[in-house]
Design an enzyme around this catalytic site. Structure first.
Site, PDB file in Angstrom:
ATOM      1  N   ASP A   1       0.840  -1.207   0.000  1.00  0.00           N
ATOM      2  CA  ASP A   1       0.000   0.000   0.000  1.00  0.00           C
ATOM      3  C   ASP A   1       0.869   1.249   0.000  1.00  0.00           C
ATOM      4  O   ASP A   1       2.053   1.224  -0.387  1.00  0.00           O
ATOM      5  CB  ASP A   1      -0.964  -0.085   1.210  1.00  0.00           C
ATOM      6  CG  ASP A   1      -2.277   0.624   0.961  1.00  0.00           C
ATOM      7  OD1 ASP A   1      -2.276   1.868   1.005  1.00  0.00           O
ATOM      8  OD2 ASP A   1      -3.302  -0.044   0.715  1.00  0.00           O
ATOM      9  N   ASP A   2       0.321   2.332   0.450  1.00  0.00           N
ATOM     10  CA  ASP A   2       0.945   3.660   0.438  1.00  0.00           C
ATOM     11  C   ASP A   2       2.326   3.641   1.115  1.00  0.00           C
ATOM     12  O   ASP A   2       2.576   2.846   2.008  1.00  0.00           O
ATOM     13  CB  ASP A   2      -0.006   4.591   1.209  1.00  0.00           C
ATOM     14  CG  ASP A   2       0.223   6.036   0.882  1.00  0.00           C
ATOM     15  OD1 ASP A   2       1.205   6.339   0.206  1.00  0.00           O
ATOM     16  OD2 ASP A   2      -0.593   6.868   1.314  1.00  0.00           O
TER      17      ASP A   2
ATOM     18  N   LYS B   1      -4.127  -1.069  -6.707  1.00  0.00           N
ATOM     19  CA  LYS B   1      -5.152  -0.459  -5.851  1.00  0.00           C
ATOM     20  C   LYS B   1      -5.152   1.027  -6.168  1.00  0.00           C
ATOM     21  O   LYS B   1      -4.179   1.725  -5.895  1.00  0.00           O
ATOM     22  CB  LYS B   1      -4.815  -0.704  -4.377  1.00  0.00           C
ATOM     23  CG  LYS B   1      -5.734   0.023  -3.405  1.00  0.00           C
ATOM     24  CD  LYS B   1      -5.459  -0.388  -1.964  1.00  0.00           C
ATOM     25  CE  LYS B   1      -6.276   0.425  -0.977  1.00  0.00           C
ATOM     26  NZ  LYS B   1      -6.036   0.022   0.414  1.00  0.00           N
ATOM     27  N   TRP B   2      -6.234   1.523  -6.748  1.00  0.00           N
ATOM     28  CA  TRP B   2      -6.322   2.917  -7.221  1.00  0.00           C
ATOM     29  C   TRP B   2      -7.109   3.716  -6.190  1.00  0.00           C
ATOM     30  O   TRP B   2      -8.313   3.570  -6.082  1.00  0.00           O
ATOM     31  CB  TRP B   2      -7.017   2.940  -8.582  1.00  0.00           C
ATOM     32  CG  TRP B   2      -7.112   4.271  -9.238  1.00  0.00           C
ATOM     33  CD1 TRP B   2      -7.819   5.355  -8.799  1.00  0.00           C
ATOM     34  CD2 TRP B   2      -6.505   4.680 -10.466  1.00  0.00           C
ATOM     35  NE1 TRP B   2      -7.685   6.401  -9.669  1.00  0.00           N
ATOM     36  CE2 TRP B   2      -6.886   6.017 -10.706  1.00  0.00           C
ATOM     37  CE3 TRP B   2      -5.672   4.037 -11.391  1.00  0.00           C
ATOM     38  CZ2 TRP B   2      -6.464   6.715 -11.843  1.00  0.00           C
ATOM     39  CZ3 TRP B   2      -5.258   4.747 -12.516  1.00  0.00           C
ATOM     40  CH2 TRP B   2      -5.649   6.071 -12.728  1.00  0.00           C
ATOM     41  N   ASP B   3      -6.406   4.563  -5.456  1.00  0.00           N
ATOM     42  CA  ASP B   3      -7.014   5.281  -4.332  1.00  0.00           C
ATOM     43  C   ASP B   3      -7.304   6.738  -4.715  1.00  0.00           C
ATOM     44  O   ASP B   3      -6.763   7.263  -5.700  1.00  0.00           O
ATOM     45  CB  ASP B   3      -6.017   5.230  -3.158  1.00  0.00           C
ATOM     46  CG  ASP B   3      -6.679   5.360  -1.801  1.00  0.00           C
ATOM     47  OD1 ASP B   3      -7.867   5.733  -1.745  1.00  0.00           O
ATOM     48  OD2 ASP B   3      -5.991   5.110  -0.787  1.00  0.00           O
TER      49      ASP B   3
ATOM     50  N   ASN C   1      -8.007  10.160  -2.186  1.00  0.00           N
ATOM     51  CA  ASN C   1      -8.257  10.528  -0.791  1.00  0.00           C
ATOM     52  C   ASN C   1      -8.673  11.973  -0.588  1.00  0.00           C
ATOM     53  O   ASN C   1      -8.394  12.564   0.453  1.00  0.00           O
ATOM     54  CB  ASN C   1      -7.002  10.225   0.030  1.00  0.00           C
ATOM     55  CG  ASN C   1      -6.858   8.730   0.230  1.00  0.00           C
ATOM     56  OD1 ASN C   1      -7.718   8.100   0.838  1.00  0.00           O
ATOM     57  ND2 ASN C   1      -5.805   8.156  -0.311  1.00  0.00           N
TER      58      ASN C   1
ATOM     59  N   CYS D   1     -10.678   2.435  -4.802  1.00  0.00           N
ATOM     60  CA  CYS D   1     -10.687   2.778  -3.380  1.00  0.00           C
ATOM     61  C   CYS D   1     -10.747   4.291  -3.294  1.00  0.00           C
ATOM     62  O   CYS D   1     -10.232   4.998  -4.157  1.00  0.00           O
ATOM     63  CB  CYS D   1      -9.414   2.247  -2.737  1.00  0.00           C
ATOM     64  SG  CYS D   1      -9.165   2.781  -1.040  1.00  0.00           S
TER      65      CYS D   1
ATOM     66  N   ASP E   1     -12.553   1.871   5.274  1.00  0.00           N
ATOM     67  CA  ASP E   1     -11.344   1.743   6.077  1.00  0.00           C
ATOM     68  C   ASP E   1     -11.673   1.164   7.442  1.00  0.00           C
ATOM     69  O   ASP E   1     -10.775   0.884   8.235  1.00  0.00           O
ATOM     70  CB  ASP E   1     -10.644   3.103   6.217  1.00  0.00           C
ATOM     71  CG  ASP E   1      -9.771   3.377   5.007  1.00  0.00           C
ATOM     72  OD1 ASP E   1      -9.499   2.430   4.239  1.00  0.00           O
ATOM     73  OD2 ASP E   1      -9.373   4.544   4.822  1.00  0.00           O
TER      74      ASP E   1
HETATM   75  C1  DGJ Z   1      -7.053   5.261   2.121  1.00  0.00           C
HETATM   76  C2  DGJ Z   1      -7.414   3.828   1.852  1.00  0.00           C
HETATM   77  O1  DGJ Z   1      -8.756   3.613   2.086  1.00  0.00           O
HETATM   78  C3  DGJ Z   1      -6.556   2.921   2.719  1.00  0.00           C
HETATM   79  O2  DGJ Z   1      -6.922   1.585   2.525  1.00  0.00           O
HETATM   80  C4  DGJ Z   1      -5.102   3.137   2.403  1.00  0.00           C
HETATM   81  O3  DGJ Z   1      -4.831   2.716   1.112  1.00  0.00           O
HETATM   82  C5  DGJ Z   1      -4.765   4.606   2.580  1.00  0.00           C
HETATM   83  N1  DGJ Z   1      -5.635   5.452   1.837  1.00  0.00           N
HETATM   84  C6  DGJ Z   1      -3.344   4.855   2.153  1.00  0.00           C
HETATM   85  O4  DGJ Z   1      -3.026   6.177   2.183  1.00  0.00           O
END
Ligand code: DGJ
Length: 729
Positions: A346-347, A464-466, A468, A514, A536
């Site tokens: 992940d990140d 995994k394409w996030d 935020n 995501c 999350d």
């Molecule tokens: C938000 C995602 O929902 C999490 O699962 C994780 O990938 C974080 N971002 C990473 O910054």
């Protein structure tokens, strides 16, 4: 020259339409079991009926005076909610759009009915397309506006779909929540007036509300009884769903992308098509309505629908951004040992000048962090390969941190509103901003970010394409009025373009959508992604409710469900590992913890859970869903049955403390009454010696199991069981 090409395009569209028309007053849009009947009443396109298919559609002809316009435009007589409002090239805000013609085309399992309407005065054409998917009983609707006027027109509103429902009472089921508390299921009566559910959060819109609904007529529907309409919008952007009830027994439902942040401007000679609205009808309650939607989504929308979803271990909750190369190598090895099929980093793996050690910096600089991972991604991919598992990577390419090389090099690529201070107010929004996906150069960049990662590292099998960040600062500073008005729609279409290009170039790389958990749980993105991250909040009890709610609209295999550590990161709740495993096993199973910190007995349980899941996953991922008992009633029971009715799996979870003496009755569904089934408890609790039912290990007929059922001795909160049924030949 440009104008000539546009006019030519519009003329071709018109000729195409007029060539294929035929006159038939009643327009029947029919699936195997349902029918939507429309009629041209002196130019007004009316909805006669939508429900179970009728034997003789001509019997509707007398009903036309009592029927309502299916897709009303603002400005000529309709005082109620409108499906559309157009501001014409000369500024006129009214439309009088009349039926011209329609034609039907058949393509195997689906028929497409295209209806042409035209404004009586203006050179504006409106095409409404209904596609009837016969075997899933789903009908989709979308609307196209072709602008042949002498200048641009503005779409004050252009809904994707609308429905006229007739009844005494209407009960609306939908999902609501917030980040970390997504997908709660609510049922409420639609009372007099207009109820609007909308989202204007820009680029991710499903944390709070979801563009989907079920409406049951006259009474609250059960899983197996009641007339139910299901609907959903295939769109990742801002949306609006309205439900207007009057005192004459009508409820008008309209659904589409939001008209909140600007009137979409269609240039002269150009056209615009809405996202798809999909609807279904069931005369036997919510269960069949969900199964229709699942079937349709599995055959017509979701990326690689027949592909078995892999078991994933994601590093996020285990180590966050704080890891070493050695640690990740060990985690990969341990994941393989547990039976995991793909390890997802992940990140935190990128950024050198601005190392991604926390969320305040690095986004945009997609080079592997040399200090943390001196061997680069290729080393980790090799470790995964040596251990026989796949390797996946996290990206968030639509966004950029202010503290990054990218932000310094390309400040003009960042979405910002001139004359306003950027709204850097909420957690991640403090430090990260959105890249302008309406700009082709930026689109190419975002494509190239993932393209180069995948080209340089051909061993990556999962992305995994996030995303935020919401977009609290609506609008962009650059560009003319048109690009500012069109921004939120064009952004989403820009995102789809990029994902489409990636999908074409890397057809077998698995994609997860995501957005800080479940901010992008929608069928717009599921066309490009195999699955979505639900939340999350990985607490198993919370997930029982979320998975229950989502199951009304989404099949299990798009819901990524991971077993995480206890106490839970988000809720601090402690739930036995057995229930955590059982809950994740009822969807797309995965793990979200540091496997190096598991005790020996946890190791054993997880290994066992994984191997059990591998045996049942085809039933869970591709079977038909039956919701047997609601978590809101104390004990949730869901069941999957394979298409041949030869295998089934039931999951039961006690969600609230129940009376000590209470047995839970499982009344099965979807079985073949004539067949015999063996019942076995799987993923048994290794710490529990007691039998949860005297019926397990025995053989019963489908008839008996569906009429009488069996009793389970499950009554304490967080107890759970998984029962597998196999047909005996
Ligand atoms: C938000 C995602 O929902 C999490 O699962 C994780 O990938 C974080 N971002 C990473 O910054």
């Amino acid at each position: 020259m440009k104008l000539f090409v546009r006019i030519l395009f519009a003329t071709i569209v018109t000729i195409f339409w007029s060539d294929r028309l035929y006159a038939d007053d009643i327009i029947a849009v029919e699936t195997e079991n349902t029918g939507l009947y429309l009629i041209n009443d002196n130019g007004i396109l009316k909805q006669l009926y939508y429900g179970d298919k009728v034997q003789d559609k001509n019997e509707f002809s007398l009903m036309k005076n009592m029927s309502l316009e299916v897709y009303p435009f603002y400005g000529t007589g309709n005082f109620n909610e409108n499906a559309a409002q157009i501001i014409h090239s000369d500024g006129n805000i009214t439309s009088s759009v009349k039926y011209v013609s329609h034609y039907v085309e058949s393509f195997g399992d689906y028929d497409k009915t295209s209806i042409l309407l035209k404004d009586q005065y203006y050179s504006l054409e409106v095409g409404i397309t209904f596609t009837a998917y016969k075997s899933s009983d789903v009908i989709t609707m979308s609307v196209t506006v072709v602008n042949n006027e002498s200048g641009p027109v503005q779409l004050g509103r252009l809904m994707s779909g609308s429905l006229n429902l007739r009844g005494d009472r209407f009960y609306l089921c939908r999902l609501y929540g917030t980040q970390g508390y997504e997908a709660n299921f609510i049922e409420e009566e639609i009372l007099q007036g207009t109820k609007v559910i909308e989202s204007n959060r820009g680029v991710r819109n499903t944390h709070f509300d979801n563009p989907s609904f079920m409406i049951s007529m006259d009474n609250k529907a059960t899983e197996n009884s009641g007339r139910v309409y299901g609907g959903l919008l295939c769109w990742t952007g801002n949306f609006r769903m309205s439900y207007q009830k009057d005192c004459l027994g009508n409820c008008f439902v309209a659904s589409g992308s939001s008209d909140f942040a600007g009137n979409y401007i269609v240039a002269q000679g150009m056209s615009y098509t809405t996202p798809l609205f999909a609807m279904t009808y069931s005369g036997q309650g919510k269960g069949p309505a969900s199964r229709n939607i699942h079937e349709w989504a599995r055959t017509c929308v979701i990326r690689e629908p027949d592909r078995v979803r892999p078991i994933v271990l994601n590093s996020w909750e285990g180590v966050g951004m704080n890891f070493t190369e050695r640690q990740i190598e060990q985690m990969i090895k341990k994941s393989a040992d547990l039976g995991v099929e793909v390890f997802v980093l992940d990140d935190g793996w990128f950024g050198n000048e601005y190392p991604r050690n926390d969320e305040s910096q690095g986004l945009g600089d997609w080079q592997c962090n040399k200090k943390k991972l001196p061997g680069g991604l290729s080393n980790l991919i090799s470790v995964a390969k040596e251990n026989g598992i796949g390797f996946g990577i996290w990206v968030e390419p639509e966004m950029v941190n202010v503290n990054s090389m990218l932000a310094q090099e390309h400040p003009s690529w960042i979405v910002s509103t001139d004359k306003r201070d950027p709204l850097l107010c909420l957690s991640r929004m403090k430090s990260q901003q959105l890249l302008d996906l309406t700009n082709n150069e930026v689109k190419d960049f975002v494509f190239s970010v993932v393209d180069s990662i995948l080209t340089l590292n051909p061993g990556i099998s999962y992305v995994k394409w996030d995303a935020n960040r919401y977009a609290p600062d609506h609008g962009i500073s650059s560009g003319d009025t048109r690009s500012q008005n069109n921004f939120w729609v064009d952004y989403v279409n820009g995102l789809y373009d990029v994902l489409d290009r990636l999908q074409n170039k890397y057809p077998s790389v698995f994609f997860q959508a995501c957005a800080s958990g479940g901010g992008r749980m929608d069928y717009g993105l599921l066309k490009y992604c195999h699955e979505a991250w639900i939340s999350d909040n990985t607490d198993a009890l919370s997930r029982v409710y979320m998975q229950w709610g989502l199951s009304h609209f989404f099949p299990a295999y798009v819901m990524a469900a991971h077993v995480s550590a206890t106490p839970n990161h988000t809720t601090n709740r402690e739930i036995p590992l057995k229930m955590r495993l059982d809950v994740a096993m009822s969807a797309r199973f995965g793990i979200e913890l540091d496997p190096l910190h598991l005790s020996e007995s946890e190791d054993d349980c997880i290994k066992k859970g994984i191997s059990e899941y591998k045996k049942i996953r085809e039933v869970v991922q591709f079977g038909d869903l039956y919701r047997l008992a609601s978590p809101y009633d104390g004990c949730s029971q869901i069941m999957y049955v394979d298409k041949a009715k030869e295998r089934a799996v039931v999951f039961a979870y006690v969600t609230e403390p129940l009376p000590y003496e209470k047995y839970n009755v499982v009344r099965f569904e979807g079985l073949d009454p004539e067949s015999k089934y063996s019942l076995v408890e799987i993923n048994k609790d290794i710490f529990c010696s007691r039998e949860i039912s005297a019926s397990l290990g025995k053989v019963y007929s489908g008839d008996f199991l569906m009429k009488n059922g069996i009793r389970l001795n499950l009554n304490r909160q967080y107890q759970s069981a998984v029962i597998e049924l196999k047909k005996i030949n």
